[in-house]
Structure formats: C-alpha cells, structure tokens
Scaffold this motif. Structure first.
Motif, PDB file in Angstrom:
ATOM      1  N   LEU A 136      55.499   9.793  48.570  1.00  0.00           N
ATOM      2  CA  LEU A 136      56.562  10.116  49.511  1.00  0.00           C
ATOM      3  C   LEU A 136      56.503   9.213  50.740  1.00  0.00           C
ATOM      4  CD1 LEU A 136      56.427  14.024  49.606  1.00  0.00           C
ATOM      5  CD2 LEU A 136      58.075  12.598  48.406  1.00  0.00           C
ATOM      6  N   GLU A 178      59.441  12.516  54.496  1.00  0.00           N
ATOM      7  CA  GLU A 178      60.273  12.933  53.370  1.00  0.00           C
ATOM      8  C   GLU A 178      59.638  14.105  52.632  1.00  0.00           C
ATOM      9  OE1 GLU A 178      63.182  11.955  52.312  1.00  0.00           O
ATOM     10  OE2 GLU A 178      63.554  10.014  53.252  1.00  0.00           O
ATOM     11  N   ASP A 179      60.476  14.913  51.986  1.00  0.00           N
ATOM     12  CA  ASP A 179      59.969  15.897  51.039  1.00  0.00           C
ATOM     13  C   ASP A 179      60.436  15.495  49.637  1.00  0.00           C
ATOM     14  OD1 ASP A 179      62.610  16.809  50.619  1.00  0.00           O
ATOM     15  OD2 ASP A 179      62.389  18.400  52.113  1.00  0.00           O
ATOM     16  N   GLY A 232      64.344  15.733  48.846  1.00  0.00           N
ATOM     17  CA  GLY A 232      65.107  14.727  49.579  1.00  0.00           C
ATOM     18  C   GLY A 232      64.853  13.326  49.063  1.00  0.00           C
ATOM     19  N   TRP A 233      63.604  13.058  48.711  1.00  0.00           N
ATOM     20  CA  TRP A 233      63.202  11.748  48.188  1.00  0.00           C
ATOM     21  C   TRP A 233      63.892  11.460  46.862  1.00  0.00           C
ATOM     22  CZ3 TRP A 233      58.495  11.121  44.746  1.00  0.00           C
ATOM     23  CH2 TRP A 233      58.118   9.779  44.597  1.00  0.00           C
ATOM     24  N   ALA A 274      67.585  10.894  47.402  1.00  0.00           N
ATOM     25  CA  ALA A 274      67.896   9.558  47.912  1.00  0.00           C
ATOM     26  C   ALA A 274      67.843   8.519  46.800  1.00  0.00           C
ATOM     27  CB  ALA A 274      66.921   9.192  49.028  1.00  0.00           C
TER      28      ALA A 274
END
Length: 279
Positions: free
Chosen positions: A256, A260-261, A264-265, A268
């Motif tokens: 990560l 970031e979690d 969300g990563w 993206a």
C-alpha cells in the motif's frame, strides 16, 4: 463509592507480512487488534526483503500471523519457527484462495489482486479473531461483511470493464496484477519468459526482450501494467517503449502507498486501467 471502571481488553497482537494484509486485519479487528506489518515501504522490493531481529521479536509475541504464502514471503514461516511461539494462528492467503499451479506448474502467488480471495480472507480473519476474543465475534463478522461489501463494489466495476473491453490485449512487467487484469477481461500478451525473468531478478534474454518491445512498436497492446516496486534497466526500456508509442502505462505496486487502504488502492488501480483502455 463509584464502581470500578473495567479495563479495556488488551488488543490482539497480529503480524502481517505486508501492509496489504495488515490493513485488512485492521479493517476487521478495529481497536481490538494491534497490527505490525513487516513490509510497508512501497519503494522496497518484497522479494528481496531481509527480516531482522525486530521482526522475530514481533513474531514471538503474535497471536495471529497473516502471510501471503506460495513462496512469496517464506521468511515469515522461517522466522516464526525460530521462535518459541507455537500457538500463533497462521493464516496463509494462498491456501485460503484455494488456487493451485496451472498446467505449466506455475502459481501466481499475488492473490491480493484477486478480489474473491480477499473476501474469503476477510472471513477467515474474522473467524480467527473470534476464537481469541469470542465476546467481539459479532463486531469482527460485521466488519468483515462491510469489507466484502466494498469488494463487491469493486467487482461490479471490473465486470463493467470486462463487458466493454473483454479480449483486449495488454502487457505486464510481472505477473503481479494478472488476477485483476483477467477479472477485467484483458488478455496478457507479454512473453512468459520476460515476466518470469523480471520476477526472479534475472536478465531477460535479448530475443525475449526484443519480442516484448515489439508489442509496443507494433502497437499490439492497449496498455502496459507496470510494477513500480520491481524495476531495472530492462523494465525501464519496456516502459519507455510504451510511452514513446503512445501506449498508456498503468502503475501498480505490491504494498500500500502511504495513507491508502486496501479498497481505495484497488479502486484506484481499477480506475487507472479503465482510463487507459478508454484512451
């Protein structure tokens, strides 16, 4: 005299091989876990990580250990066996995934890019934590369900990409993102000998490098999915070839990025793939 205030329960000590798994444990365990992620630097190549005495101390105290498995992070098991900690619950993500080597005998061990596997892993983590802290079992289960709801949203997005772009050819520098690109319906055209050599830290044979570069000069692929965490002169040449020929480069990592979690990563990465294909 006021009644004494009950002391907060001691958090469950957990060691994760990377901050990817550490984040998932924190999402499910909340303040009931104290997580140490061994590899947490996106600039560090996990394949060349050398564990230290601090790692061994953390493992000696862990109640739960989450490893990737599949040969990716063998140092975890080696160091755990070197401690007196024989009671730690070990969760192996590759085993949880149920995946096995293909017809070529190779296993893509990068299972954190496989969304269904991460859902099964969330359930396993919740179940394991519940055996240690039964009073909080409902909290762990609820958090796992919330996490899986987030995964379901990501899967809906990959399904939409698959519907629009199934069969689209792409290239990768390593097998790292293949579970995600396959979920999007994309077809990897990279010579296997290229990505295998990069993953193993070996030199790519000149003929194989030429075949790989031709994917971009011939515009045979629509995107390059590029592992930023394992780079070298040959992967840089491939990246340059993509850029020189107007082919989008989608960066990925194995851990990560700061702040970031996991959800969300991954979101993206899916967005970056979608944008690259729409160019």
């Amino acid at each position: 005299m006021p009644a004494p205030v009950a002391a907060a329960p001691t958090p469950i000590p957990v060691v994760a091989s990377t901050n990817v798994y550490g984040d998932v444990v924190e999402r499910i365990g909340g303040d009931r876990v104290a997580v140490v992620s061994i590899i947490n630097d996106p600039a560090q190549d996990p394949h060349s990580y050398e564990a230290n005495t601090r790692t061994q101390l953390d493992l000696s105290r862990a109640r739960v250990v989450v490893e990737n498995g599949g040969g990716y992070d063998d140092f975890v098991g080696t160091m755990l066996r070197g401690t007196d900690n024989t009671s730690a619950e070990v969760i192996n993500a590759v085993q949880v995934s149920g995946k096995s080597p293909g017809a070529d005998g190779e296993l893509n061990e990068h299972v954190w890019y496989d969304l269904p596997t991460m859902g099964r892993l969330a359930d396993r983590i919740a179940q394991t934590l519940a055996t240690i802290a039964p009073a909080d079992a409902g909290v762990f289960e609820k958090n796992a369900e919330d996490f899986k709801d987030g995964l379901a949203g990501l899967e809906q997005r990959t399904n939409r990409i698959e519907a629009d772009h199934t069969g689209t050819p792409v290239a990768v520098t390593e097998p790292v993102p293949l579970y995600l690109t396959e979920a999007c319906g994309l077809v990897n055209k990279t010579p296997a000998a290229f990505s295998e050599a990069v993953e193993e830290g070996d030199d790519v044979p000149p003929r194989v490098l030429g075949e790989t570069l031709a994917l971009f000069t011939d515009r045979s692929v629509r995107a390059l999915v590029y592992n930023e965490q394992t780079t070298g002169a040959q992967t840089e040449r491939v990246k340059a070839a993509a850029e020189d020929n107007g082919i989008p480069v989608v960066p990925v990592t194995e851990t990560l990025p700061p702040g970031e979690d996991y959800l969300g990563w991954m979101g993206a990465s899916i967005t970056a793939i979608d944008r690259a294909l729409d160019r």
